[in-house]
Design a protein around this motif. Structure first.
Motif, short mmCIF file in Angstrom:
data_model
loop_
_atom_site.label_atom_id
_atom_site.label_comp_id
_atom_site.label_asym_id
_atom_site.label_seq_id
_atom_site.Cartn_x
_atom_site.Cartn_y
_atom_site.Cartn_z
N GLY A 17 0.78 -1.24 0.00
CA GLY A 17 0.00 0.00 0.00
C GLY A 17 0.81 1.28 0.00
N GLN A 18 2.13 1.18 -0.13
CA GLN A 18 3.01 2.35 -0.11
C GLN A 18 3.69 2.51 -1.47
N PRO A 19 3.87 3.77 -1.95
CA PRO A 19 4.57 3.95 -3.22
C PRO A 19 6.08 3.71 -3.07
N HIS A 20 6.63 2.87 -3.93
CA HIS A 20 8.06 2.55 -3.92
C HIS A 20 8.65 2.84 -5.30
N LEU A 21 9.79 3.50 -5.34
CA LEU A 21 10.51 3.77 -6.58
C LEU A 21 11.50 2.64 -6.82
N ILE A 22 11.47 2.02 -8.00
CA ILE A 22 12.42 0.96 -8.33
C ILE A 22 13.77 1.60 -8.66
N GLU A 23 14.80 1.28 -7.86
CA GLU A 23 16.13 1.85 -8.05
C GLU A 23 17.06 0.91 -8.79
N GLN A 24 16.86 -0.40 -8.62
CA GLN A 24 17.79 -1.36 -9.20
C GLN A 24 17.06 -2.67 -9.47
N ILE A 25 17.40 -3.30 -10.61
CA ILE A 25 16.81 -4.60 -10.95
C ILE A 25 17.95 -5.52 -11.37
N VAL A 26 18.03 -6.69 -10.75
CA VAL A 26 19.01 -7.70 -11.15
C VAL A 26 18.22 -8.93 -11.59
N VAL A 27 18.44 -9.34 -12.84
CA VAL A 27 17.74 -10.51 -13.38
C VAL A 27 18.62 -11.73 -13.17
N GLN A 28 18.06 -12.75 -12.53
CA GLN A 28 18.80 -13.98 -12.27
C GLN A 28 18.17 -15.08 -13.12
N THR A 29 18.89 -15.47 -14.17
CA THR A 29 18.38 -16.50 -15.07
C THR A 29 18.75 -17.86 -14.50
N PRO A 30 17.78 -18.79 -14.48
CA PRO A 30 18.07 -20.11 -13.90
C PRO A 30 18.99 -20.94 -14.78
N LEU A 38 14.29 -15.10 -11.84
CA LEU A 38 14.02 -14.27 -10.67
C LEU A 38 14.45 -12.83 -10.93
N TYR A 39 13.68 -11.90 -10.39
CA TYR A 39 13.97 -10.47 -10.53
C TYR A 39 14.20 -9.92 -9.13
N LYS A 40 15.48 -9.62 -8.83
CA LYS A 40 15.82 -9.04 -7.53
C LYS A 40 15.71 -7.52 -7.68
N VAL A 41 14.82 -6.95 -6.90
CA VAL A 41 14.49 -5.54 -7.07
C VAL A 41 14.81 -4.78 -5.79
N ARG A 42 15.52 -3.65 -5.93
CA ARG A 42 15.76 -2.74 -4.80
C ARG A 42 14.85 -1.54 -5.01
N THR A 43 14.02 -1.27 -4.01
CA THR A 43 13.10 -0.14 -4.10
C THR A 43 13.33 0.79 -2.92
N ARG A 44 12.81 2.00 -3.05
CA ARG A 44 12.85 2.96 -1.95
C ARG A 44 11.42 3.44 -1.70
N ARG A 51 14.86 1.75 2.20
CA ARG A 51 15.10 0.84 1.07
C ARG A 51 14.49 -0.51 1.39
N LEU A 52 14.07 -1.22 0.32
CA LEU A 52 13.49 -2.54 0.48
C LEU A 52 14.00 -3.40 -0.67
N ASP A 53 14.55 -4.57 -0.33
CA ASP A 53 14.98 -5.53 -1.35
C ASP A 53 13.99 -6.68 -1.38
N LYS A 54 13.47 -6.97 -2.58
CA LYS A 54 12.51 -8.07 -2.72
C LYS A 54 12.86 -8.85 -3.98
N THR A 55 12.49 -10.12 -3.99
CA THR A 55 12.70 -10.97 -5.16
C THR A 55 11.34 -11.41 -5.69
N PHE A 56 11.18 -11.30 -7.02
CA PHE A 56 9.92 -11.66 -7.67
C PHE A 56 10.19 -12.65 -8.79
#
Length: 189
Positions: A17-30, A38-44, A51-56
């Motif tokens: 429910g909070q707005p987060h700006l995507i600062e960095q995306i690292v794509v991890q190919t299996p 997997l998409y490792k995303v660093r948001t603020r 800062r918040l790091d999440k994997t999608f």
């Protein structure tokens, strides 16, 4: 809803429910067949600045946050605040210095390309260009003939930011700096 495979830098998405700006995306190919990319995303978080790091997985989705980008002008800084003016309606607003600690080392008065991120008519963050040009104000004298060695030395820029530059550069030279990493990119001007 936006799938993770379509995430882009500087996109603003809703997380909890909070707005987060995507600062960095690292794509991890299996490496194994059938495994998900997997998409490792660093948001603020644009409200709390954390800062918040999440994997999608590529099929995971997030809602795009409703916000507006507006061109602004950086006017000046005092002890606790940075002061700006909306370039469209000329209204002035300020933001606390601690919320801009990542951008502050690269900001100069009247710099071009600064934008406010606005939610419900309230500026909640600013963005500066990915690359800025700043003059070197202090560094040891350049050593002639050392341009091919690849060695670097610290140089203080007009904003106080210290960056590693090639050994042959002198004081007064304008350099290009990546505002996301703080690294020297080359000569400017």
């Amino acid at each position: 809803m936006i799938p993770a495979k379509d995430f882009k830098k500087r996109m603003v998405v809703e997380i909890d429910g909070q707005p987060h700006l995507i600062e960095q995306i690292v794509v991890q190919t299996p490496s194994a067949r059938g495994a998900a990319t997997l998409y490792k995303v660093r948001t603020r978080n644009l409200k709390t600045r954390q800062r918040l790091d999440k994997t999608f997985k590529g099929t995971d989705t997030l809602a795009e946050s409703s916000f507006e980008r507006r061109p602004i002008q950086y006017l000046y800084r005092d002890d606790e605040q940075f002061h700006f003016m909306d370039a469209q309606n000329f209204e002035q607003f300020s933001m606390p210095a601690e919320s801009l600690e990542d951008q502050a080392p690269f900001m100069t008065e009247n710099m071009e390309g600064v934008e406010a991120l606005v939610v419900d008519e309230q500026p909640i963050g600013i963005e500066i260009p990915d690359v800025v040009e700043l003059p070197v104000t202090d560094t040891s004298p350049g050593v002639r003939g050392n341009s091919a060695t690849g060695r670097t030395k610290p140089a203080t820029l007009s904003t106080g930011h210290v960056v590693q530059v090639p050994e042959h550069l002198d004081q007064g030279v304008i350099v290009r700096v990546d505002t996301r990493t703080g690294e020297y990119l080359g000569r400017g001007g």
